[in-house]
Scaffold this active site. Structure first.
Site, PDB file in Angstrom:
ATOM      1  N   LYS A  85      10.715   3.812   2.549  1.00  0.00           N
ATOM      2  CA  LYS A  85      10.604   5.268   2.395  1.00  0.00           C
ATOM      3  C   LYS A  85      11.264   5.706   1.095  1.00  0.00           C
ATOM      4  CE  LYS A  85       9.110   7.080   6.456  1.00  0.00           C
ATOM      5  NZ  LYS A  85       9.673   8.101   7.274  1.00  0.00           N
ATOM      6  N   GLU A 116       0.858  -1.190   0.000  1.00  0.00           N
ATOM      7  CA  GLU A 116       0.000   0.000   0.000  1.00  0.00           C
ATOM      8  C   GLU A 116       0.889   1.233   0.000  1.00  0.00           C
ATOM      9  OE1 GLU A 116      -2.337  -0.250   3.551  1.00  0.00           O
ATOM     10  OE2 GLU A 116      -3.293  -2.105   2.910  1.00  0.00           O
ATOM     11  N   CYS A 155       9.458  50.628  -2.158  1.00  0.00           N
ATOM     12  CA  CYS A 155       9.196  52.037  -1.850  1.00  0.00           C
ATOM     13  C   CYS A 155      10.367  52.692  -1.110  1.00  0.00           C
ATOM     14  CB  CYS A 155       7.915  52.161  -1.021  1.00  0.00           C
ATOM     15  SG  CYS A 155       8.117  51.575   0.661  1.00  0.00           S
ATOM     16  N   CYS A 214       3.327  51.993   0.256  1.00  0.00           N
ATOM     17  CA  CYS A 214       4.133  51.014  -0.474  1.00  0.00           C
ATOM     18  C   CYS A 214       3.227  50.282  -1.482  1.00  0.00           C
ATOM     19  CB  CYS A 214       4.747  50.053   0.536  1.00  0.00           C
ATOM     20  SG  CYS A 214       5.792  48.809  -0.205  1.00  0.00           S
ATOM     21  N   ASP A 266       0.908  10.332   3.927  1.00  0.00           N
ATOM     22  CA  ASP A 266       1.644  11.194   4.842  1.00  0.00           C
ATOM     23  C   ASP A 266       0.699  12.150   5.564  1.00  0.00           C
ATOM     24  OD1 ASP A 266       3.779  12.201   6.124  1.00  0.00           O
ATOM     25  OD2 ASP A 266       4.533  13.386   4.436  1.00  0.00           O
ATOM     26  N   TYR A 290      -6.773   2.041   6.410  1.00  0.00           N
ATOM     27  CA  TYR A 290      -5.872   0.977   5.977  1.00  0.00           C
ATOM     28  C   TYR A 290      -5.837  -0.241   6.907  1.00  0.00           C
ATOM     29  CZ  TYR A 290      -2.842   3.610   9.131  1.00  0.00           C
ATOM     30  OH  TYR A 290      -2.336   4.275  10.208  1.00  0.00           O
ATOM     31  N   CYS A 298       8.317  46.046   5.767  1.00  0.00           N
ATOM     32  CA  CYS A 298       8.309  47.436   5.337  1.00  0.00           C
ATOM     33  C   CYS A 298       7.181  48.117   6.104  1.00  0.00           C
ATOM     34  CB  CYS A 298       8.063  47.518   3.832  1.00  0.00           C
ATOM     35  SG  CYS A 298       7.651  49.194   3.324  1.00  0.00           S
ATOM     36  N   CYS A 354      13.136  49.015   1.696  1.00  0.00           N
ATOM     37  CA  CYS A 354      12.134  48.267   0.943  1.00  0.00           C
ATOM     38  C   CYS A 354      12.461  48.311  -0.547  1.00  0.00           C
ATOM     39  CB  CYS A 354      10.753  48.862   1.191  1.00  0.00           C
ATOM     40  SG  CYS A 354       9.477  48.126   0.161  1.00  0.00           S
ATOM     41  N   LYS A 356       2.200   4.661   1.537  1.00  0.00           N
ATOM     42  CA  LYS A 356       2.301   5.190   2.893  1.00  0.00           C
ATOM     43  C   LYS A 356       1.856   6.645   2.825  1.00  0.00           C
ATOM     44  CE  LYS A 356       5.226   4.964   6.922  1.00  0.00           C
ATOM     45  NZ  LYS A 356       5.184   6.319   7.443  1.00  0.00           N
TER      46      LYS A 356
HETATM   47  S1  IVH Z   1      -0.259   0.129   8.591  1.00  0.00           S
HETATM   48  C1  IVH Z   1       1.790  -0.947  12.985  1.00  0.00           C
HETATM   49  N1  IVH Z   1      -0.655   1.318   6.306  1.00  0.00           N
HETATM   50  O1  IVH Z   1       2.532   4.988   8.958  1.00  0.00           O
HETATM   51  C2  IVH Z   1       1.400   0.149  12.121  1.00  0.00           C
HETATM   52  N2  IVH Z   1       0.277   2.615   8.064  1.00  0.00           N
HETATM   53  O2  IVH Z   1       4.936   4.208  10.745  1.00  0.00           O
HETATM   54  C3  IVH Z   1       0.636  -0.388  10.958  1.00  0.00           C
HETATM   55  N3  IVH Z   1       0.695   4.935   7.457  1.00  0.00           N
HETATM   56  O3  IVH Z   1       1.241   5.279  12.153  1.00  0.00           O
HETATM   57  C4  IVH Z   1       0.269   0.732  10.132  1.00  0.00           C
HETATM   58  N4  IVH Z   1      -0.043   4.818   5.406  1.00  0.00           N
HETATM   59  O4  IVH Z   1       0.081   6.561  10.367  1.00  0.00           O
HETATM   60  C5  IVH Z   1      -0.203   1.460   7.563  1.00  0.00           C
HETATM   61  N5  IVH Z   1      -1.091   2.220   4.210  1.00  0.00           N
HETATM   62  C6  IVH Z   1      -0.665   2.370   5.465  1.00  0.00           C
HETATM   63  C7  IVH Z   1      -0.169   3.591   5.948  1.00  0.00           C
HETATM   64  C8  IVH Z   1       0.299   3.669   7.262  1.00  0.00           C
HETATM   65  C9  IVH Z   1       0.474   5.600   6.328  1.00  0.00           C
HETATM   66  C10 IVH Z   1       1.286   5.527   8.682  1.00  0.00           C
HETATM   67  C11 IVH Z   1       0.470   5.297   9.908  1.00  0.00           C
HETATM   68  C12 IVH Z   1       1.378   4.689  10.920  1.00  0.00           C
HETATM   69  C13 IVH Z   1       2.727   4.947  10.328  1.00  0.00           C
HETATM   70  C14 IVH Z   1       3.627   3.807  10.695  1.00  0.00           C
END
Ligand code: IVH
Length: 666
Positions: A311, A111, A408, A429, A115, A223, A423, A405, A113
């Site tokens: 990451k 999946e 002006c 200005c 943010d 998720y 300014c 500035c 991740k």
């Molecule tokens: S599963 C045990 N799935 O990533 C944690 N986490 O570092 C299992 N996150 O706190 C989490 N997308 O906030 C999972 N598709 C995803 C995610 C996800 C973002 C974040 C989540 C979690 C952190 C883990």
């Protein structure tokens, strides 16, 4: 440096970045570098357990629990994930898994991740009863009312095979479009910009006023499903399908993979495509599909052994800094803008980067001619992350922050404790004048829609307008003589200006453009003071009583009305016939049945909106308060009334009444 000193130094650094990140919403360091610091610390602690400190950040799952919300203990701890950064790390993870799961095939679900911030949502009999932040992983904040503002989080579900009680977890986030809009608004009122959508999301979910949260259009991808009953689903995939059916927002970007190669392909594919999504993603999560296998693998103290994250490295490019320009904003803030030799970064050509202020120039040690690293960490405007010192030559030149500035030529000022040079020539200005007029006419302010940036520019150049009050003196003859202006467009402008005289008082307050007073602040000022004179003559102490007003905002409003010129401007607006009274004042008195009684309203009601209830209470002589205390007479509780309020009311022996009880009272 001895290992013990090194440990102390690393802890100090990590705590510093943590605090900056969580308390001040700033991140001066990439996730990669931050994780690296943590890893160094972890390794040192393994080598020298004798120096392990009790307060080491490695003991924590992450995050902090903030003040002001009830704390809720998670039924299942909210752990974090181990991070990986390359294919080898992933191969190692796969090997660790296969050492334990030897008898069966292994399926992974990959999946994205997302943010944002982790949210836990509890459902009882299909109804959303609680929304909680991750906090420290063990307990989080009860932010149910804020979670309820997320449109894609179902408040009630009705589907087959529904367990009586279950939890879903997901990532709450601020869509990039909302983030852009929010920062535009902040810039407009001279507030410091939020570093990125994640910090913006975490700040938003911790706001006390759910109305403001709702305006920010937050979203959430779910998720994970959890319940006490292990027999409901055999795989994560099955739980995802059920959650889709139940109406949860599941990103369709997940994929089942059975080989490492498939995982790498997924990573590479989304490495490019993720930039087209409406939210930031910073990696992928690889999870074991089978729940039985997950149980077999179990957890370490901080993270599951059945999942890991990968990451993405923030995309960065190195390019020379050719020059720095200094831009003047509406509130007079001077922003240095780095002009870069154009460079390709994450699919777009980058020519400019914002450097925020003089501190940032100093922190980066920037000089003209330096090669700099630019990164697009998901933010819309790329940022300079560091100077490539290996490439520095003698030909580089120091950046001189202008004393005057650039527009002006007035001498710039920098107040103690403020990061920005400003300014002070607000009234003379040009970019400040035009900026103020543009702020004044925007939809959320006086809503004079027929005037655009170009028209403002023309009127300003021709000397027709020099401040927003001049708009009300504009005459047909003034405009029709200008090139490109026809009778119809001129009449439209005049009609829009005329209509703005009916704009509510709270929008007038926002429109006049007091520094740090946004839409919400203006609304609170209007309902607190009820009219312009009361607000303009308020003391600093009184201004501090306005809900959610801090020292800075109160001071800014106070200082605004101390200036004769501002007073004169307000008088011109009064003469022009703008609304200077708050409508709520016109409450029609219905009776005095509630004379001297105080109420707190919580939840949703059958016959009334919350605002209408407030009017009803006041119309009958009562008063509405915001918090439950011992002095309160009644807690008027509707559906989904805040559990913490109910609990407090019970503890303090405050009468809890229903909508029906209330109707009987009046
Ligand atoms: S599963 C045990 N799935 O990533 C944690 N986490 O570092 C299992 N996150 O706190 C989490 N997308 O906030 C999972 N598709 C995803 C995610 C996800 C973002 C974040 C989540 C979690 C952190 C883990």
């Amino acid at each position: 440096m001895t290992p013990s000193e090194k440990i102390d130094e690393l802890i100090k650094k990590i705590n510093f970045y943590n605090e900056q990140y969580y308390q001040n919403s700033i991140s001066e360091i990439s996730d990669f570098d931050f994780d690296n610091l943590l890893l160094q610390l972890k390794n040192l602690e393994i080598q020298h357990p004798e120096f392990m400190r009790d307060d080491s950040p490695t003991h924590r799952v992450g995050g902090t629990v903030s003040q002001g919300f009830a704390s809720v203990k998670h039924k299942y701890p909210m752990l974090s994930l181990g991070n990986t950064y390359n294919e080898q790390d992933l191969a190692d993870f796969d090997e660790r898994v296969r050492k334990i799961i030897t008898e069966a095939d292994i399926e992974y679900i990959c999946e994205l991740k997302f943010d944002g911030v982790a949210l836990s949502m509890w459902y009882e009999n299909g109804v959303l009863v609680k929304g909680v932040t991750r906090g420290d992983g063990v307990s989080g904040d009860d932010i149910t009312n804020n979670v309820k503002t997320i449109r894609t989080v179902p408040l009630k579900i009705a589907t087959k095979n529904m367990p009586v009680s279950f939890e879903v977890r997901g990532e709450g986030f601020m869509p990039l479009s909302s983030f852009e809009m929010l920062n535009k608004e902040r810039e407009d009122i001279g507030e410091q910009l939020l570093a990125n959508p994640r910090n913006a999301a975490s700040g938003t979910f911790k706001m006390q006023d759910s109305g403001v949260v709702a305006k920010r259009k937050m979203d959430c991808y779910v998720y994970q499903f959890q319940s006490d009953d292990d027999t409901l689903f055999e795989t994560h995939e099955q739980s995802l399908s059920w959650m889709v059916e139940a109406g949860f927002n599941i990103s369709p970007t997940w994929k089942k993979c059975t080989t490492l190669q498939e995982i790498y392909d997924y990573i590479n594919f989304w490495g490019v495509e993720r930039h087209k999504l409406p939210l930031n993603t910073d990696g992928i999560v690889i999870k074991i599909n089978s729940f039985a296998q997950r149980r077999e693998l179990g957890f370490t103290s901080k993270s599951p052994r059945w999942a890991i994250s990968y990451k993405y490295k923030a995309e960065s490019a190195s390019t020379p800094l050719e020059s720095v320009s200094f831009q003047v904003g509406r509130t007079g803030n001077i922003t240095p803008v780095a002009n870069l030799k154009p460079v390709l970064l994450a699919g777009t050509v980058v020519k400019r980067a914002s450097v925020h202020n003089a501190n940032e120039i100093e922190r980066l040690g920037l000089r003209i001619g330096d090669f700099v690293f630019v990164e697009k960490g998901g933010e819309i405007i790329p940022k300079i992350t560091a100077v490539d010192l290996d490439k520095r030559t003698d030909a580089t030149v120091a950046i001189v922050f202008p004393e005057n500035c650039p527009e002006c030529h007035t001498q710039l000022i920098r107040k103690e404790g403020e990061a920005n040079h400003r300014c002070p020539n607000e009234k003379g200005c040009p970019p400040q004048i035009k900026g103020k007029i543009e702020h004044f006419i925007q939809r959320k302010a006086m809503n004079i829609e027929n005037l655009g940036t170009e028209t403002i520019e023309t009127f300003f150049r021709k000397g027709l307008i020099n401040n927003p009050a001049d708009l009300y003196d504009l005459k047909f003859e003034d405009m029709i003589s200008l090139e490109g202006f026809r009778e119809k467009s001129v009449n439209n402008i005049l009609a829009a200006i005329q209509k703005s005289r009916e704009i509510p008082f709270k929008q007038v307050i926002f429109a006049i453009g007091i520094r740090f007073v946004g839409e919400g602040g203006a609304e609170r000022l209007a309902s607190y003071f009820k009219n312009m004179d009361a607000m303009a003559n308020a003391s600093l102490e009184e201004l501090k009583q306005v809900p959610d007003f801090g020292e800075t905002t109160a001071q800014s409003v106070y200082a605004y009305f101390q200036e004769t010129e501002n007073r004169a401007f307000i008088e011109r607006l009064r003469t022009a016939g703008l609304e200077f009274k708050h409508e709520e004042q016109e409450i029609i008195i219905e009776g005095n049945a509630l004379e001297g009684k105080t109420f707190v309203i919580s939840g949703t009601f059958q016959h009334f909106e919350r605002d209408d209830l407030k009017v009803k209470i006041e119309a009958n002589g009562g008063k509405v308060l915001s918090g439950v205390s011992g002095k309160l007479n009644f807690l008027l509780a509707g559906n989904d009334a805040g559990p913490s309020k109910l609990e407090k009311a019970q503890k303090l022996n405050v009468a809890v009444i229903s909508e029906e009880d209330f109707l009987k009272m009046i």
